[in-house]
Write an enzyme that holds these catalytic residues in place. Structure first.
Site, short mmCIF file in Angstrom:
data_model
loop_
_atom_site.label_atom_id
_atom_site.label_comp_id
_atom_site.label_asym_id
_atom_site.label_seq_id
_atom_site.Cartn_x
_atom_site.Cartn_y
_atom_site.Cartn_z
N ASP A 15 0.83 -1.21 0.00
CA ASP A 15 0.00 0.00 0.00
C ASP A 15 0.86 1.25 0.00
O ASP A 15 0.82 2.06 0.93
CB ASP A 15 -0.95 -0.01 1.21
CG ASP A 15 -2.05 -1.05 1.05
OD1 ASP A 15 -2.40 -1.38 -0.10
OD2 ASP A 15 -2.56 -1.54 2.07
N LYS A 37 0.09 -7.93 -2.39
CA LYS A 37 -1.16 -7.31 -2.76
C LYS A 37 -0.93 -5.98 -3.46
O LYS A 37 -0.24 -5.10 -2.93
CB LYS A 37 -2.02 -7.05 -1.52
CG LYS A 37 -3.39 -6.51 -1.90
CD LYS A 37 -4.12 -5.92 -0.73
CE LYS A 37 -4.33 -4.45 -1.01
NZ LYS A 37 -5.51 -3.88 -0.34
N ASP A 64 -6.17 -6.42 -5.71
CA ASP A 64 -7.30 -6.10 -4.84
C ASP A 64 -7.93 -4.79 -5.29
O ASP A 64 -7.72 -3.74 -4.67
CB ASP A 64 -6.82 -6.03 -3.38
CG ASP A 64 -7.96 -5.77 -2.40
OD1 ASP A 64 -9.12 -6.07 -2.74
OD2 ASP A 64 -7.69 -5.28 -1.29
N LEU A 65 -8.70 -4.85 -6.38
CA LEU A 65 -9.37 -3.64 -6.87
C LEU A 65 -10.87 -3.67 -6.56
O LEU A 65 -11.60 -2.75 -6.92
CB LEU A 65 -9.11 -3.46 -8.37
CG LEU A 65 -7.63 -3.25 -8.74
CD1 LEU A 65 -7.45 -3.09 -10.25
CD2 LEU A 65 -7.04 -2.05 -8.01
N LYS A 66 -11.32 -4.72 -5.91
CA LYS A 66 -12.71 -4.82 -5.42
C LYS A 66 -13.72 -4.40 -6.47
O LYS A 66 -14.53 -3.49 -6.23
CB LYS A 66 -12.89 -3.99 -4.14
CG LYS A 66 -11.92 -4.36 -3.03
CD LYS A 66 -12.15 -3.53 -1.77
CE LYS A 66 -11.27 -3.90 -0.62
NZ LYS A 66 -9.83 -3.66 -0.79
N HIS A 68 -16.82 -3.71 -8.52
CA HIS A 68 -18.22 -3.63 -8.10
C HIS A 68 -18.92 -2.74 -9.12
O HIS A 68 -18.82 -1.51 -9.05
CB HIS A 68 -18.29 -3.03 -6.69
CG HIS A 68 -19.67 -2.95 -6.13
ND1 HIS A 68 -19.97 -2.31 -4.96
CD2 HIS A 68 -20.86 -3.43 -6.58
CE1 HIS A 68 -21.27 -2.41 -4.71
NE2 HIS A 68 -21.82 -3.09 -5.69
N ASP A 69 -19.61 -3.37 -10.08
CA ASP A 69 -20.25 -2.61 -11.16
C ASP A 69 -21.29 -3.52 -11.79
O ASP A 69 -21.56 -4.61 -11.25
CB ASP A 69 -19.16 -2.19 -12.18
CG ASP A 69 -19.50 -0.89 -12.90
OD1 ASP A 69 -20.66 -0.76 -13.36
OD2 ASP A 69 -18.63 -0.01 -12.98
N PRO A 71 -22.76 -6.42 -14.24
CA PRO A 71 -22.07 -7.66 -14.58
C PRO A 71 -21.15 -7.57 -15.81
O PRO A 71 -20.02 -8.04 -15.78
CB PRO A 71 -23.23 -8.65 -14.81
CG PRO A 71 -24.32 -8.15 -13.90
CD PRO A 71 -24.21 -6.65 -13.93
N THR A 128 -13.06 -4.76 6.73
CA THR A 128 -12.66 -4.96 8.14
C THR A 128 -12.54 -3.64 8.89
O THR A 128 -12.38 -3.63 10.11
CB THR A 128 -11.34 -5.75 8.22
OG1 THR A 128 -10.43 -5.20 7.26
CG2 THR A 128 -11.54 -7.20 7.94
N ARG A 190 -3.21 -7.91 13.17
CA ARG A 190 -2.34 -7.08 13.98
C ARG A 190 -1.55 -7.96 14.95
O ARG A 190 -2.12 -8.50 15.90
CB ARG A 190 -3.15 -6.04 14.77
CG ARG A 190 -3.75 -4.94 13.91
CD ARG A 190 -2.65 -4.09 13.25
NE ARG A 190 -3.19 -3.06 12.37
CZ ARG A 190 -3.38 -3.21 11.05
NH1 ARG A 190 -3.09 -4.35 10.44
NH2 ARG A 190 -3.85 -2.20 10.33
N GLN A 199 -8.44 0.08 11.20
CA GLN A 199 -9.10 -1.24 11.22
C GLN A 199 -9.88 -1.41 12.53
O GLN A 199 -9.40 -1.03 13.60
CB GLN A 199 -8.06 -2.36 11.09
CG GLN A 199 -7.31 -2.36 9.78
CD GLN A 199 -8.12 -2.90 8.60
OE1 GLN A 199 -9.35 -2.91 8.62
NE2 GLN A 199 -7.42 -3.35 7.58
N ARG A 220 0.28 -2.40 7.02
CA ARG A 220 1.09 -1.50 7.85
C ARG A 220 2.04 -2.18 8.82
O ARG A 220 3.17 -1.71 8.98
CB ARG A 220 0.16 -0.50 8.56
CG ARG A 220 -0.33 0.57 7.59
CD ARG A 220 -1.55 1.29 8.08
NE ARG A 220 -2.74 0.44 8.05
CZ ARG A 220 -3.97 0.89 8.27
NH1 ARG A 220 -4.18 2.16 8.54
NH2 ARG A 220 -5.00 0.07 8.21
O1 C5P Z 1 -2.41 -2.00 6.79
P1 C5P Z 1 -3.36 -3.12 7.02
O2 C5P Z 1 -2.72 -4.40 7.51
O3 C5P Z 1 -4.57 -2.71 7.82
O4 C5P Z 1 -3.88 -3.45 5.54
C1 C5P Z 1 -4.89 -4.36 5.25
C2 C5P Z 1 -5.03 -4.48 3.76
O5 C5P Z 1 -6.15 -5.33 3.48
C3 C5P Z 1 -5.29 -3.15 3.05
O6 C5P Z 1 -4.53 -3.21 1.87
C4 C5P Z 1 -6.77 -3.16 2.74
O7 C5P Z 1 -7.06 -2.55 1.50
C5 C5P Z 1 -7.07 -4.65 2.64
N1 C5P Z 1 -8.46 -5.03 2.93
C6 C5P Z 1 -9.08 -4.78 4.15
N2 C5P Z 1 -10.37 -5.19 4.37
C7 C5P Z 1 -11.04 -5.83 3.41
C8 C5P Z 1 -10.42 -6.10 2.17
C9 C5P Z 1 -9.11 -5.69 1.97
O8 C5P Z 1 -8.46 -4.23 5.05
N3 C5P Z 1 -12.26 -6.29 3.64
#
Ligand code: C5P
Length: 244
Positions: A15, A37, A64-66, A68-69, A71, A128, A190, A199, A220
């Site tokens: 990130d 990622k 991880d571009l999620k 959502h649009d 089909p 999350t 964590r 988070q 992080r």
């Molecule tokens: O820095 P941290 O460990 O919180 O990063 C978590 C990673 O997981 C981030 O890149 C975030 O975009 C991704 N993520 C998330 N929750 C989701 C899907 C992906 O935190 N549901």
């Protein structure tokens, strides 16, 4: 296989915004982590060339571009992502059955056409970073996060997705309901002593493995550490397995 005997692996979230920082993280983590990622931050800043650079450096990419649009649009995005040779990618389960099915069909068609392995598709359930209150405020949904995550995970499986992204708090229920072959990706990890940041539904690496997670997405706690390599080593030790 009981959940605690599963082999889980770390996906290091790159990130960051600069190509040079991403590549230096991949180099720092060589021999410790091989899954990376690429999310909207790095992808928007540096573009798809980033993915081949990571592959050339020996890594595999979780895109991880999620998506959502509608089909048809998501199917097109999945086709483009398949062409980038990622091993795992996200779409958002809130897009519903037709959207997820179109995405899964597209990945299967890519594998048929190319003879290459089909990239795995996982559905984001509820971020999350969202608590029950956040979810109610944003959507008007009054039930528990856990129930919604499970419902979305069931729909993802029915649509042909390979798995989902959820927090460790919901992973155990999903594993129990949807079985061993369903991929569970857990962010919000964590290690003891690290800051939660934005988070809210967080857990330790050990908890994630015990809940049945396959992939631990860690951002992080690794990329902001003074030594990302040492931070990864400590997490791998906490996981009690190779994790690479
Ligand atoms: O820095 P941290 O460990 O919180 O990063 C978590 C990673 O997981 C981030 O890149 C975030 O975009 C991704 N993520 C998330 N929750 C989701 C899907 C992906 O935190 N549901």
């Amino acid at each position: 296989m009981t959940p605690s005997k599963r082999t889980a692996r770390i996906i290091a979230a790159l990130d960051v915004e600069k190509r040079i920082d991403a590549i230096s993280l991949v180099a720092d983590l060589r021999g410790k982590v091989s899954l990376f990622k690429v999310g909207s931050r790095l992808f928007t800043a540096e573009g798809p060339g980033m993915i081949s650079e990571i592959s050339d450096a020996g890594g595999s990419v979780f895109l991880d571009l999620k998506f959502h649009d509608i089909p048809a649009t998501v199917a097109g995005s999945v086709r483009a992502a398949c062409g980038l040779h990622v091993f795992l990618m996200t779409i958002h389960t809130a897009g519903g059955y037709d959207m997820m099915k179109a995405a899964a069909d597209e990945a299967a068609a890519f594998a048929d056409r190319s003879g290459l392995p089909r990239p795995k598709l996982v559905g984001v359930t509820v971020l999350t970073s969202m608590s029950e209150e956040d979810l109610a405020e944003a959507s008007g949904y009054g039930g528990s996060v856990e129930d919604l995550v499970l419902k979305r995970a069931e729909l993802a499986k029915k649509s042909g997705l390979d798995g989902i992204v959820a927090s460790v708090k919901e992973a155990g229920r999903i594993r129990e309901a949807l079985g061993d072959g369903f991929i569970i990706v857990t962010p919000g990890i964590r290690p003891a002593g690290s800051a939660a940041g934005d988070q809210k539904r967080i857990a330790t690496p050990r908890d994630a493995i015990e809940a049945g997670s396959d992939y631990l997405v860690i951002g992080r706690p690794i990329y902001q550490a003074e030594s990302p390599g040492a931070a990864a080593d400590a997490i791998l030790a906490e996981m009690g397995e190779s994790g690479k």
